[in-house]
Design a protein around this motif. Structure first.
Motif, mmCIF file in Angstrom:
data_model
loop_
_atom_site.group_PDB
_atom_site.id
_atom_site.type_symbol
_atom_site.label_atom_id
_atom_site.label_comp_id
_atom_site.label_asym_id
_atom_site.label_seq_id
_atom_site.Cartn_x
_atom_site.Cartn_y
_atom_site.Cartn_z
ATOM 1 N N ASN A 94 40.336 -60.947 -24.749
ATOM 2 C CA ASN A 94 39.176 -61.838 -24.727
ATOM 3 C C ASN A 94 38.877 -62.510 -26.054
ATOM 4 O O ASN A 94 38.284 -63.583 -26.071
ATOM 5 C CB ASN A 94 37.924 -61.066 -24.281
ATOM 6 C CG ASN A 94 37.784 -61.011 -22.786
ATOM 7 O OD1 ASN A 94 38.696 -60.598 -22.084
ATOM 8 N ND2 ASN A 94 36.628 -61.435 -22.290
ATOM 9 N N ARG A 95 39.276 -61.889 -27.152
ATOM 10 C CA ARG A 95 38.931 -62.423 -28.463
ATOM 11 C C ARG A 95 40.169 -62.472 -29.344
ATOM 12 O O ARG A 95 40.990 -61.549 -29.343
ATOM 13 C CB ARG A 95 37.852 -61.572 -29.134
ATOM 14 C CG ARG A 95 36.507 -61.593 -28.416
ATOM 15 C CD ARG A 95 35.473 -60.775 -29.181
ATOM 16 N NE ARG A 95 34.164 -60.857 -28.562
ATOM 17 C CZ ARG A 95 33.735 -60.049 -27.593
ATOM 18 N NH1 ARG A 95 34.542 -59.095 -27.134
ATOM 19 N NH2 ARG A 95 32.525 -60.176 -27.082
ATOM 20 N N VAL A 96 40.265 -63.541 -30.127
ATOM 21 C CA VAL A 96 41.424 -63.731 -30.991
ATOM 22 C C VAL A 96 41.529 -62.608 -32.007
ATOM 23 O O VAL A 96 42.603 -62.020 -32.196
ATOM 24 C CB VAL A 96 41.345 -65.097 -31.708
ATOM 25 C CG1 VAL A 96 42.480 -65.246 -32.707
ATOM 26 C CG2 VAL A 96 41.363 -66.237 -30.696
ATOM 27 N N GLN A 97 40.418 -62.280 -32.679
ATOM 28 C CA GLN A 97 40.469 -61.279 -33.744
ATOM 29 C C GLN A 97 40.860 -59.906 -33.207
ATOM 30 O O GLN A 97 41.676 -59.206 -33.808
ATOM 31 C CB GLN A 97 39.119 -61.204 -34.454
ATOM 32 C CG GLN A 97 39.132 -60.334 -35.706
ATOM 33 C CD GLN A 97 37.841 -60.468 -36.505
ATOM 34 O OE1 GLN A 97 36.946 -61.232 -36.165
ATOM 35 N NE2 GLN A 97 37.745 -59.706 -37.582
ATOM 36 N N GLU A 98 40.299 -59.512 -32.074
ATOM 37 C CA GLU A 98 40.649 -58.220 -31.506
ATOM 38 C C GLU A 98 42.106 -58.206 -31.058
ATOM 39 O O GLU A 98 42.811 -57.198 -31.222
ATOM 40 C CB GLU A 98 39.741 -57.886 -30.316
ATOM 41 C CG GLU A 98 40.013 -56.506 -29.735
ATOM 42 C CD GLU A 98 39.127 -56.161 -28.549
ATOM 43 O OE1 GLU A 98 39.129 -54.993 -28.139
ATOM 44 O OE2 GLU A 98 38.438 -57.077 -28.026
ATOM 45 N N ALA A 150 44.316 -57.565 -33.977
ATOM 46 C CA ALA A 150 44.306 -56.153 -34.351
ATOM 47 C C ALA A 150 45.126 -55.313 -33.385
ATOM 48 O O ALA A 150 45.830 -54.377 -33.775
ATOM 49 C CB ALA A 150 42.865 -55.646 -34.400
ATOM 50 N N HIS A 151 45.050 -55.644 -32.089
ATOM 51 C CA HIS A 151 45.793 -54.891 -31.078
ATOM 52 C C HIS A 151 47.308 -55.075 -31.185
ATOM 53 O O HIS A 151 48.077 -54.136 -30.986
ATOM 54 C CB HIS A 151 45.353 -55.339 -29.680
ATOM 55 C CG HIS A 151 44.169 -54.588 -29.152
ATOM 56 N ND1 HIS A 151 43.449 -55.032 -28.056
ATOM 57 C CD2 HIS A 151 43.584 -53.435 -29.544
ATOM 58 C CE1 HIS A 151 42.471 -54.184 -27.809
ATOM 59 N NE2 HIS A 151 42.527 -53.211 -28.695
ATOM 60 N N TRP A 152 47.735 -56.321 -31.464
ATOM 61 C CA TRP A 152 49.135 -56.660 -31.226
ATOM 62 C C TRP A 152 49.930 -57.057 -32.460
ATOM 63 O O TRP A 152 51.138 -57.316 -32.351
ATOM 64 C CB TRP A 152 49.206 -57.791 -30.191
ATOM 65 C CG TRP A 152 48.600 -57.386 -28.894
ATOM 66 C CD1 TRP A 152 47.379 -57.753 -28.385
ATOM 67 C CD2 TRP A 152 49.155 -56.465 -27.947
ATOM 68 N NE1 TRP A 152 47.152 -57.138 -27.190
ATOM 69 C CE2 TRP A 152 48.233 -56.344 -26.889
ATOM 70 C CE3 TRP A 152 50.355 -55.744 -27.888
ATOM 71 C CZ2 TRP A 152 48.459 -55.521 -25.783
ATOM 72 C CZ3 TRP A 152 50.595 -54.926 -26.797
ATOM 73 C CH2 TRP A 152 49.654 -54.827 -25.757
ATOM 74 N N ALA A 153 49.296 -57.090 -33.628
ATOM 75 C CA ALA A 153 50.011 -57.545 -34.831
ATOM 76 C C ALA A 153 51.291 -56.758 -35.072
ATOM 77 O O ALA A 153 52.331 -57.328 -35.425
ATOM 78 C CB ALA A 153 49.094 -57.445 -36.047
ATOM 79 N N THR A 154 51.246 -55.460 -34.863
ATOM 80 C CA THR A 154 52.430 -54.627 -35.124
ATOM 81 C C THR A 154 53.332 -54.499 -33.914
ATOM 82 O O THR A 154 54.385 -53.860 -33.992
ATOM 83 C CB THR A 154 52.011 -53.217 -35.590
ATOM 84 O OG1 THR A 154 51.232 -52.590 -34.544
ATOM 85 C CG2 THR A 154 51.175 -53.297 -36.849
ATOM 86 N N ARG A 155 52.922 -55.101 -32.796
ATOM 87 C CA ARG A 155 53.708 -54.991 -31.560
ATOM 88 C C ARG A 155 54.176 -56.356 -31.053
ATOM 89 O O ARG A 155 54.735 -56.448 -29.968
ATOM 90 C CB ARG A 155 52.863 -54.343 -30.456
ATOM 91 C CG ARG A 155 52.419 -52.914 -30.733
ATOM 92 C CD ARG A 155 51.707 -52.355 -29.506
ATOM 93 N NE ARG A 155 51.447 -50.943 -29.611
ATOM 94 C CZ ARG A 155 50.275 -50.417 -29.943
ATOM 95 N NH1 ARG A 155 49.255 -51.220 -30.212
ATOM 96 N NH2 ARG A 155 50.111 -49.113 -30.013
ATOM 97 N N ARG A 156 53.952 -57.395 -31.818
ATOM 98 C CA ARG A 156 54.194 -58.743 -31.307
ATOM 99 C C ARG A 156 55.648 -58.987 -30.939
ATOM 100 O O ARG A 156 55.953 -59.833 -30.095
ATOM 101 C CB ARG A 156 53.737 -59.791 -32.341
ATOM 102 C CG ARG A 156 53.580 -61.192 -31.755
ATOM 103 C CD ARG A 156 52.527 -61.198 -30.664
ATOM 104 N NE ARG A 156 52.413 -62.469 -29.946
ATOM 105 C CZ ARG A 156 53.061 -62.774 -28.830
ATOM 106 N NH1 ARG A 156 53.928 -61.912 -28.321
ATOM 107 N NH2 ARG A 156 52.869 -63.918 -28.213
ATOM 108 N N ASP A 157 56.554 -58.233 -31.551
ATOM 109 C CA ASP A 157 57.978 -58.423 -31.276
ATOM 110 C C ASP A 157 58.488 -57.550 -30.134
ATOM 111 O O ASP A 157 59.696 -57.474 -29.908
ATOM 112 C CB ASP A 157 58.800 -58.153 -32.534
ATOM 113 C CG ASP A 157 58.520 -59.167 -33.643
ATOM 114 O OD1 ASP A 157 58.163 -60.311 -33.306
ATOM 115 O OD2 ASP A 157 58.653 -58.808 -34.818
ATOM 116 N N THR A 158 57.590 -56.898 -29.411
ATOM 117 C CA THR A 158 58.006 -56.101 -28.253
ATOM 118 C C THR A 158 58.737 -56.996 -27.256
ATOM 119 O O THR A 158 58.203 -58.025 -26.844
ATOM 120 C CB THR A 158 56.787 -55.472 -27.566
ATOM 121 O OG1 THR A 158 56.089 -54.640 -28.495
ATOM 122 C CG2 THR A 158 57.218 -54.626 -26.365
#
Length: 225
Positions: free
Chosen positions: A63-67, A70-78
């Motif tokens: 729902n929010r860009v900032q959250e 935080a959730h996916w920065a380290t998982r974006r390359d999944t």
């Protein structure tokens, strides 16, 4: 007495929801592969995200860009990960949203379309977009009005945005079917094939009316914190 681990509980919830989606598709005479489950992870802890990924889920709604960052920065390359913005977007967050999300489902006004087009030019990324339609004309809710949807779609297309479908959130106090039918009608006359509609309480109805994406949170993870 043993208790289920969070991973096991989440996996069981995903299995149950997928079964219900398949059943709803059978009843509607549809192929279940034509309905994408979007897991809504807003306010969820890191363990819930990890459990969902372990359960094989790869499409997530935030729902929010900032959250979401935080959730996916380290998982974006999944591998196979798809992030979809399903909450309202401010124009001053357009660059961050375009940089992070694969799909933005909440395009609802010409000014935001302009900002997304500019952000795409700046970042070199072109996420797919859905136009959010306020089918109930609720003053407190985001979304273009149904009678303005055609013009909104045309404006977004004129900017080069990749408009692939529509999204709606029916009024909670009304039967959702007529709202889903209205969204489908607008999509058809504009040549759009993607319909993001249906949440935990009404996704089986949405499938009956042609939903291609259902956004499920509480049925998978429990009530939000």
């Amino acid at each position: 007495m043993t208790t289920s681990s969070p991973d096991t509980a989440v996996a069981s919830s995903f299995e149950a929801v997928r079964r219900r989606i398949a059943r709803a598709c059978r009843i509607a005479g549809r192929d279940a592969s034509g309905v994408v489950l979007t897991a809504v992870t807003k306010t969820q802890p890191d363990e819930a995200l990890a459990a969902a990924l372990t359960a094989g889920q790869r499409v997530f709604g935030e729902n929010r860009v900032q959250e979401a960052e935080a959730h996916w920065a380290t998982r974006r390359d999944t591998p196979g990960l798809e992030l979809r913005l399903i909450g309202p977007l401010q124009t001053n967050k357009a660059v961050e949203a375009v940089a992070l999300f694969d799909v933005i489902e909440t395009l609802d006004r010409p000014k935001l379309a302009d900002a997304l087009a500019a952000a795409s030019t700046k970042t070199g990324r072109a996420p797919r977009v859905l136009v959010q339609v306020n089918t109930g004309a609720e003053p407190q809710k985001a979304g273009t009005l149904p009678e303005e949807a055609d013009d909104m779609i045309a404006h977004a297309r004129s900017l080069g945005l990749n408009v692939e479908g529509l999204m709606c959130i029916p009024p909670v106090e009304e039967a959702p079917g007529p709202h889903f039918a209205l969204l489908r009608k607008i999509a058809r006359r504009n040549g759009l094939s993607v319909l993001s509609m249906g949440m935990s309480g009404d996704y089986e109805t949405a499938i009956r009316f042609g939903a291609t994406h259902v956004r499920i949170g509480s049925a998978l993870f429990g009530e939000r914190n």
